[in-house]
Design a protein around this motif. Structure first.
Motif, PDB file in Angstrom:
ATOM      1  N   SER A  11     -11.237  33.337 -62.726  1.00  0.00           N
ATOM      2  CA  SER A  11     -10.284  32.503 -63.448  1.00  0.00           C
ATOM      3  C   SER A  11      -9.269  31.877 -62.486  1.00  0.00           C
ATOM      4  N   VAL A  12      -8.858  32.622 -61.471  1.00  0.00           N
ATOM      5  CA  VAL A  12      -7.946  32.081 -60.458  1.00  0.00           C
ATOM      6  C   VAL A  12      -8.638  30.964 -59.684  1.00  0.00           C
ATOM      7  N   ARG A  13      -9.882  31.197 -59.337  1.00  0.00           N
ATOM      8  CA  ARG A  13     -10.644  30.191 -58.579  1.00  0.00           C
ATOM      9  C   ARG A  13     -10.806  28.910 -59.397  1.00  0.00           C
ATOM     10  N   ARG A  14     -11.178  29.057 -60.653  1.00  0.00           N
ATOM     11  CA  ARG A  14     -11.382  27.867 -61.488  1.00  0.00           C
ATOM     12  C   ARG A  14     -10.076  27.095 -61.682  1.00  0.00           C
ATOM     13  N   GLN A  15      -8.967  27.822 -61.851  1.00  0.00           N
ATOM     14  CA  GLN A  15      -7.678  27.162 -61.993  1.00  0.00           C
ATOM     15  C   GLN A  15      -7.325  26.390 -60.723  1.00  0.00           C
ATOM     16  N   ALA A  16      -7.632  26.969 -59.572  1.00  0.00           N
ATOM     17  CA  ALA A  16      -7.351  26.288 -58.301  1.00  0.00           C
ATOM     18  C   ALA A  16      -8.184  25.019 -58.176  1.00  0.00           C
ATOM     19  N   VAL A  17      -9.451  25.081 -58.589  1.00  0.00           N
ATOM     20  CA  VAL A  17     -10.295  23.885 -58.553  1.00  0.00           C
ATOM     21  C   VAL A  17      -9.684  22.791 -59.423  1.00  0.00           C
ATOM     22  N   ASN A  18      -9.191  23.160 -60.606  1.00  0.00           N
ATOM     23  CA  ASN A  18      -8.556  22.178 -61.492  1.00  0.00           C
ATOM     24  C   ASN A  18      -7.322  21.560 -60.838  1.00  0.00           C
ATOM     25  N   GLU A  19      -6.529  22.399 -60.157  1.00  0.00           N
ATOM     26  CA  GLU A  19      -5.329  21.882 -59.487  1.00  0.00           C
ATOM     27  C   GLU A  19      -5.705  20.921 -58.359  1.00  0.00           C
ATOM     28  N   VAL A  20      -6.756  21.256 -57.621  1.00  0.00           N
ATOM     29  CA  VAL A  20      -7.209  20.367 -56.546  1.00  0.00           C
ATOM     30  C   VAL A  20      -7.608  19.021 -57.125  1.00  0.00           C
ATOM     31  N   MET A  21      -8.347  19.026 -58.233  1.00  0.00           N
ATOM     32  CA  MET A  21      -8.791  17.769 -58.819  1.00  0.00           C
ATOM     33  C   MET A  21      -7.615  16.950 -59.345  1.00  0.00           C
ATOM     34  N   GLN A  22      -6.619  17.620 -59.924  1.00  0.00           N
ATOM     35  CA  GLN A  22      -5.437  16.897 -60.383  1.00  0.00           C
ATOM     36  C   GLN A  22      -4.711  16.232 -59.222  1.00  0.00           C
ATOM     37  N   GLN A  23      -4.574  16.960 -58.110  1.00  0.00           N
ATOM     38  CA  GLN A  23      -3.934  16.396 -56.929  1.00  0.00           C
ATOM     39  C   GLN A  23      -4.750  15.241 -56.363  1.00  0.00           C
ATOM     40  N   ALA A  24      -6.065  15.409 -56.332  1.00  0.00           N
ATOM     41  CA  ALA A  24      -6.927  14.358 -55.798  1.00  0.00           C
ATOM     42  C   ALA A  24      -6.804  13.079 -56.621  1.00  0.00           C
ATOM     43  N   LYS A  25      -6.779  13.204 -57.944  1.00  0.00           N
ATOM     44  CA  LYS A  25      -6.652  12.030 -58.808  1.00  0.00           C
ATOM     45  C   LYS A  25      -5.298  11.354 -58.632  1.00  0.00           C
ATOM     46  N   MET A  26      -4.249  12.169 -58.485  1.00  0.00           N
ATOM     47  CA  MET A  26      -2.916  11.607 -58.315  1.00  0.00           C
ATOM     48  C   MET A  26      -2.819  10.843 -56.988  1.00  0.00           C
ATOM     49  N   ILE A  27      -3.345  11.435 -55.913  1.00  0.00           N
ATOM     50  CA  ILE A  27      -3.314  10.782 -54.603  1.00  0.00           C
ATOM     51  C   ILE A  27      -4.122   9.488 -54.633  1.00  0.00           C
ATOM     52  N   ALA A  28      -5.285   9.533 -55.266  1.00  0.00           N
ATOM     53  CA  ALA A  28      -6.121   8.334 -55.350  1.00  0.00           C
ATOM     54  C   ALA A  28      -5.415   7.219 -56.115  1.00  0.00           C
ATOM     55  N   ALA A  29      -4.752   7.588 -57.203  1.00  0.00           N
ATOM     56  CA  ALA A  29      -4.061   6.580 -58.001  1.00  0.00           C
ATOM     57  C   ALA A  29      -2.896   5.959 -57.226  1.00  0.00           C
ATOM     58  N   GLU A  30      -2.121   6.796 -56.537  1.00  0.00           N
ATOM     59  CA  GLU A  30      -0.961   6.304 -55.793  1.00  0.00           C
ATOM     60  C   GLU A  30      -1.365   5.402 -54.632  1.00  0.00           C
ATOM     61  N   ARG A  31      -2.554   5.674 -54.053  1.00  0.00           N
ATOM     62  CA  ARG A  31      -2.993   4.936 -52.876  1.00  0.00           C
ATOM     63  C   ARG A  31      -4.042   3.863 -53.206  1.00  0.00           C
ATOM     64  N   ASN A  32      -4.337   3.666 -54.496  1.00  0.00           N
ATOM     65  CA  ASN A  32      -5.323   2.676 -54.918  1.00  0.00           C
ATOM     66  C   ASN A  32      -6.686   2.963 -54.290  1.00  0.00           C
ATOM     67  N   LEU A  33      -7.110   4.221 -54.406  1.00  0.00           N
ATOM     68  CA  LEU A  33      -8.400   4.668 -53.867  1.00  0.00           C
ATOM     69  C   LEU A  33      -9.301   5.109 -55.011  1.00  0.00           C
ATOM     70  N   ASP A  34     -10.587   5.083 -54.759  1.00  0.00           N
ATOM     71  CA  ASP A  34     -11.561   5.596 -55.726  1.00  0.00           C
ATOM     72  C   ASP A  34     -11.988   7.000 -55.309  1.00  0.00           C
ATOM     73  N   LEU A  35     -12.298   7.832 -56.308  1.00  0.00           N
ATOM     74  CA  LEU A  35     -12.596   9.239 -56.056  1.00  0.00           C
ATOM     75  C   LEU A  35     -13.919   9.627 -56.686  1.00  0.00           C
ATOM     76  N   THR A  36     -14.754  10.349 -55.948  1.00  0.00           N
ATOM     77  CA  THR A  36     -15.990  10.904 -56.499  1.00  0.00           C
ATOM     78  C   THR A  36     -16.042  12.391 -56.174  1.00  0.00           C
ATOM     79  N   LEU A  37     -16.762  13.123 -57.002  1.00  0.00           N
ATOM     80  CA  LEU A  37     -16.898  14.574 -56.828  1.00  0.00           C
ATOM     81  C   LEU A  37     -18.359  14.951 -56.922  1.00  0.00           C
ATOM     82  N   GLN A  38     -18.844  15.723 -55.952  1.00  0.00           N
ATOM     83  CA  GLN A  38     -20.211  16.235 -55.980  1.00  0.00           C
ATOM     84  C   GLN A  38     -20.194  17.749 -55.838  1.00  0.00           C
TER      85      GLN A  38
END
Length: 409
Positions: free
Chosen positions: A292-319
């Motif tokens: 559960s800690v690991r999954r929560q951390a993954v969610n936090e990483v994705m939230q940060q990634a989306k925020m950074i992409a939006a602020e910098r006008n970048l596109d984001l993909t996840l594999q």
């Protein structure tokens, strides 16, 4: 007595450390002539300990010390003999050699237990040759993916072809699967690969759980452009976004006790010194013993990634690359191991394993436990791996007392 057995383990580790595919460094991939020589050396030591020895269909080496009665179950002590490239001498082989030493201790006393003791040297845990791990233990657990047999090494040799060249038979893998009702349990002795036992000045510790792992690849896309003509305010620099994300990942991991996150690979394109990076690909390896800690951390990483992409006008993909749930070690086995440590005169410390091990696979079919042995500075996957004879003696004493407790309901 344990000191004498430990001295033998140390000498044998040196011998195995000299068996390599490469001059000047230890590299012993699965199903190679180097592994064949290692198997033959260990098989000879097993036979000298009055064990029955054979190799299964994939090249796992199995030595059995018989029980004192018929129709008895088996208790398995195992680890692996294959290595990473430029390896140390103890990651894997130490567990095989300590298990063998515990059997030799029984043989020297003329004792047999109400269960057979099997020492298993797995043929492939590291996955260096074919890019797949745990072929050996998955064979015993009965869950080898048939697609694994078609994987190839750098020379184009498939797993199936390598098994045949090694003397095995990939068509017979299914018959080597072990039934849960014939096994009493599994124990793996392994160097800690971390510094916590050294920090506590303790020779051994009990593993609570084998960590869960999430591996991802994140793609960040901006716009490549001339390094001298595009104003800073108009840039869509993929590498700058990736750099910000890497630091965010580090911050997320530091906020949760026991959580570790690693960005070990960054690929930048076009990759020229005078071109703004248009694409950056980063890897993420994230681990924790609580899923559960690991999954929560993954969610936090994705939230940060989306925020950074939006602020910098970048596109984001996840594999997604891989996901492995945490595997807790069996409470009953841990309790007996704890009692064995106490009887041996050592303070009890319990800690998670941040690395994967064959024990996680065997836990699918039988109660599993792990005993960590202190290693100098926590160094592993490195020629600087080091253990002391005194700590090896402690491990042998604990394993021997553990077997005695299993023999006494």
């Amino acid at each position: 007595m344990d000191e004498q057995f430990a001295a033998t383990v140390m000498a044998r580790a040196e011998m195995l450390g000299a068996i390599s595919e490469e001059d000047g460094r230890l590299t012993r991939r699965s199903l190679t002539p180097a592994l064949r020589r290692a198997n033959e050396a260990v098989a000879g030591w097993m036979r000298a300990a009055h064990m029955t020895v054979y190799e299964d269909s994939v090249g796992n080496l199995i030595g059995t010390y018989p029980a004192n009665r018929s129709a008895a179950k088996s208790f398995v002590i195992g680890s692996h003999l294959d290595t990473v490239r430029d390896a140390g001498k103890y990651d894997g082989p130490l567990g095989v050699l300590v298990g063998l030493a515990a059997v030799e201790r029984l043989a020297a006393a003329g004792r047999r237990l109400p269960f057979a003791v099997e020492v298993v040297a797995f043929c492939d845990e590291e996955g260096l040759r074919f890019g797949t791990s745990f072929l050996g233990s998955r064979t015993l657990a009965g869950n080898v993916d048939p697609a694994t047999l078609a994987l190839t090494d750098e020379a184009g040799v498939s797993v199936a072809e390598a098994i045949r060249a090694f003397g095995g038979d990939p068509d017979l893998i299914a018959q080597d699967a072990r039934r849960s009702d014939e096994l009493l349990g599994y124990l793996e002795v392994h160097i800690e690969q971390g510094p916590r036992l050294q920090e506590r000045n303790l020779p051994v510790g009990i593993v609570t759980a084998i960590t869960g792992i999430t591996r991802l690849q994140l793609g960040i896309t901006g716009m490549a452009g001339h390094a001298g003509t595009v104003p800073m305010a108009l840039r869509r620099d993929a590498l700058a976004g990736a750099a910000e994300l890497v630091l965010a990942i580090e911050a997320i991991a530091r906020r949760s006790d026991g959580l570790v996150a690693t960005v070990g690979q960054i690929t930048v394109m076009p990759g020229a010194s005078n071109v703004i990076p248009g694409t950056a690909m980063i890897s993420l390896d994230l681990r924790h013993q609580d899923d559960s800690v690991r999954r929560q951390a993954v969610n936090e990483v994705m939230q940060q990634a989306k925020m950074i992409a939006a602020e910098r006008n970048l596109d984001l993909t996840l594999q997604p690359i891989a996901e492995h749930a945490a595997v807790p070690m069996a409470e009953g086995m841990r309790a007996k191991l704890a009692a064995a440590i106490g009887d041996s005169g050592y303070e009890l410390v319990s800690l998670p394993s941040g690395a994967g091990h064959d024990a996680a696979v065997l836990a699918e079919i039988t109660p599993a436990a792990m005993l960590f042995v202190r290693c100098k500075d926590g160094i592993s996957h490195n020629p600087a791996e080091a253990v002391t004879a005194a700590d090896v003696a402690a491990a042998i004493a604990v394993v021997s007392r553990f077997l005695d407790k299993l023999a006494t309901p």
